[in-house]
Design a protein around this motif. Structure first.
Motif, PDB file in Angstrom:
ATOM      1  N   ARG A 268       0.829  -1.212   0.000  1.00 23.48           N
ATOM      2  CA  ARG A 268       0.000   0.000   0.000  1.00 23.48           C
ATOM      3  C   ARG A 268       0.865   1.264   0.000  1.00 23.48           C
ATOM      4  O   ARG A 268       0.556   2.241  -0.693  1.00 23.48           O
ATOM      5  N   VAL A 269       1.974   1.229   0.744  1.00 19.81           N
ATOM      6  CA  VAL A 269       2.885   2.380   0.774  1.00 19.81           C
ATOM      7  C   VAL A 269       3.505   2.590  -0.599  1.00 19.81           C
ATOM      8  O   VAL A 269       3.590   3.731  -1.104  1.00 19.81           O
ATOM      9  N   ALA A 270       3.972   1.506  -1.233  1.00 22.97           N
ATOM     10  CA  ALA A 270       4.620   1.623  -2.544  1.00 22.97           C
ATOM     11  C   ALA A 270       3.651   2.115  -3.610  1.00 22.97           C
ATOM     12  O   ALA A 270       4.036   2.850  -4.526  1.00 22.97           O
ATOM     13  N   ALA A 271       2.383   1.712  -3.516  1.00 24.47           N
ATOM     14  CA  ALA A 271       1.411   2.087  -4.544  1.00 24.47           C
ATOM     15  C   ALA A 271       0.881   3.497  -4.354  1.00 24.47           C
ATOM     16  O   ALA A 271       0.516   4.169  -5.334  1.00 24.47           O
ATOM     17  N   ASN A 272       0.830   3.980  -3.129  1.00 23.47           N
ATOM     18  CA  ASN A 272       0.194   5.271  -2.855  1.00 23.47           C
ATOM     19  C   ASN A 272       1.158   6.442  -2.772  1.00 23.47           C
ATOM     20  O   ASN A 272       0.739   7.593  -2.772  1.00 23.47           O
ATOM     21  N   ILE A 273       2.467   6.182  -2.682  1.00 25.31           N
ATOM     22  CA  ILE A 273       3.417   7.280  -2.570  1.00 25.31           C
ATOM     23  C   ILE A 273       3.482   8.048  -3.895  1.00 25.31           C
ATOM     24  O   ILE A 273       3.504   7.443  -4.973  1.00 25.31           O
ATOM     25  N   PRO A 274       3.433   9.362  -3.864  1.00 24.49           N
ATOM     26  CA  PRO A 274       3.518  10.148  -5.105  1.00 24.49           C
ATOM     27  C   PRO A 274       4.795   9.838  -5.869  1.00 24.49           C
ATOM     28  O   PRO A 274       5.859   9.576  -5.278  1.00 24.49           O
ATOM     29  N   ALA A 275       4.723   9.901  -7.204  1.00 18.64           N
ATOM     30  CA  ALA A 275       5.851   9.492  -8.041  1.00 18.64           C
ATOM     31  C   ALA A 275       7.093  10.332  -7.784  1.00 18.64           C
ATOM     32  O   ALA A 275       8.206   9.804  -7.617  1.00 18.64           O
ATOM     33  N   ILE A 276       6.928  11.675  -7.730  1.00 14.73           N
ATOM     34  CA  ILE A 276       8.081  12.554  -7.551  1.00 14.73           C
ATOM     35  C   ILE A 276       8.678  12.353  -6.159  1.00 14.73           C
ATOM     36  O   ILE A 276       9.896  12.289  -5.984  1.00 14.73           O
ATOM     37  N   GLU A 277       7.807  12.220  -5.149  1.00 16.62           N
ATOM     38  CA  GLU A 277       8.290  12.017  -3.773  1.00 16.62           C
ATOM     39  C   GLU A 277       9.030  10.694  -3.644  1.00 16.62           C
ATOM     40  O   GLU A 277      10.035  10.598  -2.935  1.00 16.62           O
ATOM     41  N   ALA A 278       8.542   9.662  -4.323  1.00 19.92           N
ATOM     42  CA  ALA A 278       9.223   8.365  -4.288  1.00 19.92           C
ATOM     43  C   ALA A 278      10.587   8.449  -4.941  1.00 19.92           C
ATOM     44  O   ALA A 278      11.568   7.851  -4.482  1.00 19.92           O
ATOM     45  N   PHE A 279      10.669   9.224  -6.019  1.00 22.69           N
ATOM     46  CA  PHE A 279      11.933   9.327  -6.743  1.00 22.69           C
ATOM     47  C   PHE A 279      12.978  10.080  -5.926  1.00 22.69           C
ATOM     48  O   PHE A 279      14.178   9.847  -6.054  1.00 22.69           O
TER      49      PHE A 279
END
Length: 625
Positions: free
Chosen positions: A383-394
């Motif tokens: 759930r964390v991996a799927a919901n984290i915003p793309a830019i924030e994850a990067f």
């Protein structure tokens, strides 16, 4: 798209081999834990059950008593019975030395259900062939071997019989006190006088039919048995019924208590929680390490659902490797550990029959628990991996939460580095500590539970000495110690005391049916009175089926014991004078008696409704000549 997800999973496996190895080990260790515990629990249960069944002498679901030939034939139409045997009792042999031998007619099904199938030789076919145990044959003066000739003597319908038989097979004795000797149905057909049914007139066992059975399903078994007994003319509600009756084998089908079920549920939850913490920590670290990759996938257009499916496929692949290996290793670990665990359940290791089979329940149950734990453990990381915003994850960099402070660098050490690393993610550190703590707690609980089994204390409730020497009839469930002649002679007592290493021996004396002057005025109302035609002793009974023998004064006979001071010192005195020497002196001078009461060994609770310490009642007491 599914093909592309498969390609990405494969590339992820190749890119993070060490991470995948650790995740596989976590899943495998969790599965090993579940499989080992399941194997030990099921193996211990099966072993204890088998041991108790062998002591009871039956592994059936239940048995029928005191049937007529017509009632026995009606078992063929009982749709709830899958298998049933034939047993026609004859009686105990009268030419034995000290071993009790019950002689019956059985068929192969009954012999198998009652652990009487021959291990050496074959089942009886001719009318003069028998099968029995090695101990029984030696007691009759014959070495256990196929083809040996043996003479048996018994009494049926008031007539004495002596026959020469041939041993067609034999088996190792389960009990040192009693053994079964059986012949086939050809013996019954050859001696119709022995198997004449007269039970309704004289309560003669020879001629009645018994049967152990195995049912199709144990659900509602008591109701099914009661209904069948009613159909056959019996009364299932009658206590101590002398006619047709059916009983459930409580060893094979023990009653499940709510506390036992609750304890099992708590243990399962604890083990699932332990596995959850282990796998969750591994996947949480793995997902956070790959969070930039998932952010990149989101940037190129992958949806949340596809991210979840990608990680689920990774977990599935890892489970397909870890779970089977865990099942295989866990089963053999549990099977190897079981004998050591069983030592805590028996005062003698050889007395417990170790039995554990590769049951599908073990593997299916452990696999389901492991798969459920993996599924539960990966929910939050996915759930964390799927919901984290793309830019924030990067741009994600794991750091300690809370207010930032600036500290002057004054040097470093391994201790400070380790402590700082733990503080980077306090939640994860707390989960790891909880996982390790729970493992230690479970290990300590198992160790304490194993060490808390005090065999000596349990045995001491039944016997306080190393050996008991009695007449063989005292262990005969049909005869028992009922006459003065059944007691040990003074020469036997003297011979036992003279044995090297014997000390603290003392005789215990008990009255018998010959002592008709020893009575007690029990506060019980009788519904009928009669006379035993065989012994000439009067008796009285209640509507509940309880029968008492009556003495010379019309009161009921009771059991009175005489003890020497050595035996008295071993008794567990619950109330009154506790000093054995003073108590023995008072009893020797006729100042009082000891009252034995029924105890509940579950909580060692004693109750007595007859007398209390210090009470005196004129109409109670022993009538002496």
């Amino acid at each position: 798209m599914n093909h592309m997800l498969g390609v990405l999973v494969e590339r992820s496996f190749k890119a993070g081999r060490m991470r995948n190895l650790i995740a596989t080990l976590a899943i495998m260790l969790t599965t090993i834990l579940f499989t080992t515990v399941t194997t030990i629990c099921m193996g211990a249960t099966e072993s204890v059950t088998l041991t108790m069944q062998m002591l009871k002498g039956s592994r059936s679901d239940g048995d029928f008593h005191n049937m007529t030939a017509k009632q026995y034939e009606a078992l063929e139409g009982a749709d709830f019975i899958r298998q049933y045997g034939l047993r026609m009792p004859v009686g105990f042999l009268t030419n034995t030395t000290r071993h009790n031998i019950e002689f019956d007619v059985l068929d192969s099904v009954q012999a198998d259900l009652t652990f009487c199938m021959p291990v050496h030789g074959s089942v009886p076919k001719a009318e003069n062939e028998i099968v029995t145990s090695d101990v029984a044959l030696r007691d009759l003066g014959v070495e256990p071997e196929v083809g040996a000739a043996v003479t048996i003597a018994f009494t049926a319908h008031g007539r004495e019989y002596e026959m020469d038989m041939i041993v067609s097979g034999w088996f190792e004795a389960v009990s040192e006190q009693i053994s079964m000797m059986w012949a086939g149905t050809t013996f019954r057909d050859a001696h119709p006088d022995i198997f004449e049914y007269t039970y309704d007139h004289d309560r003669e066992m020879a001629g009645t039919y018994y049967s152990d059975f195995v049912v199709v399903s144990t659900a509602g078994l008591q109701e099914k048995l009661d209904h069948w007994v009613w159909q056959m003319g019996g009364d299932p509600d009658a206590d101590n019924s002398d006619n047709l009756s059916a009983t459930i084998n409580t060893v094979t089908n023990p009653a499940l208590e709510p506390m036992t079920l609750l304890l099992g549920a708590v243990i399962i939850v604890l083990f699932v929680l332990c596995g959850y913490l282990l796998i969750y920590n591994v996947f949480d670290i793995a997902v956070m390490q790959e969070i930039r990759r998932y952010g990149l996938y989101r940037i190129v257009g992958m949806s949340k659902r596809q991210i979840k499916k990608l990680i689920n496929l990774q977990a599935l692949w890892l489970s397909c490797v870890g779970i089977p290996l865990g099942l295989l290793i866990g089963y053999f670990v549990g099977k190897a550990t079981l004998p050591y665990m069983m030592r805590t359940l028996s005062s003698s290791y050889e007395n417990v029959k170790i039995n554990v089979n590769p049951s599908p329940i073990i593997f299916v149950g452990a696999a389901v628990l492991a798969a459920f734990t993996v599924f539960l453990s990966t929910r939050k990381p996915i759930r964390v991996a799927a919901n984290i915003p793309a830019i924030e994850a990067f741009r994600y960099v794991e750091a300690a939460g809370g207010r930032k402070t600036t500290k002057k660098c004054t040097g470093t050490s391994l201790f400070r580095l380790a402590w700082s690393n733990l503080g980077r993610n306090k939640r994860r550190s707390a989960f790891i500590v909880a996982s390790l703590s729970l493992c230690v707690i479970l290990l300590n609980c198992i160790g304490i539970a194993a060490d808390s089994v005090d065999i000596e204390k349990q045995v001491s409730y039944s016997i306080r000495t190393d050996f008991v020497v009695v007449n063989a009839l005292s262990k005969n469930i049909l005869e028992g110690f009922t006459r003065r002649e059944h007691g040990l002679g003074q020469e036997i007592i003297a011979a036992v005391n003279a044995q090297p290493g014997v000390f603290g021996a003392s005789a215990i004396y008990k009255n018998t049916l010959d002592d008709s002057n020893v009575t007690y005025d029990f506060p019980i109302e009788f519904d009928y009175i009669g006379t035993d035609e065989e012994t000439g002793i009067n008796y009285a009974g209640t509507m509940d089926g309880i029968v008492f023998h009556l003495g010379d004064d019309g009161h009921t006979l009771c059991n009175v014991y005489g003890m020497e001071e050595t035996a008295l010192a071993r008794m567990d005195i619950q109330e009154g004078e506790a000093d054995a020497h003073r108590l023995y002196g008072k009893m020797a001078s006729g100042e009082g008696v000891l009252l034995g009461v029924v105890s509940d060994r579950g909580d060692i609770h004693f109750e007595s409704s007859l007398q209390s310490v210090g009470s005196r009642r004129h109409n109670y007491g022993f009538q002496k000549r």
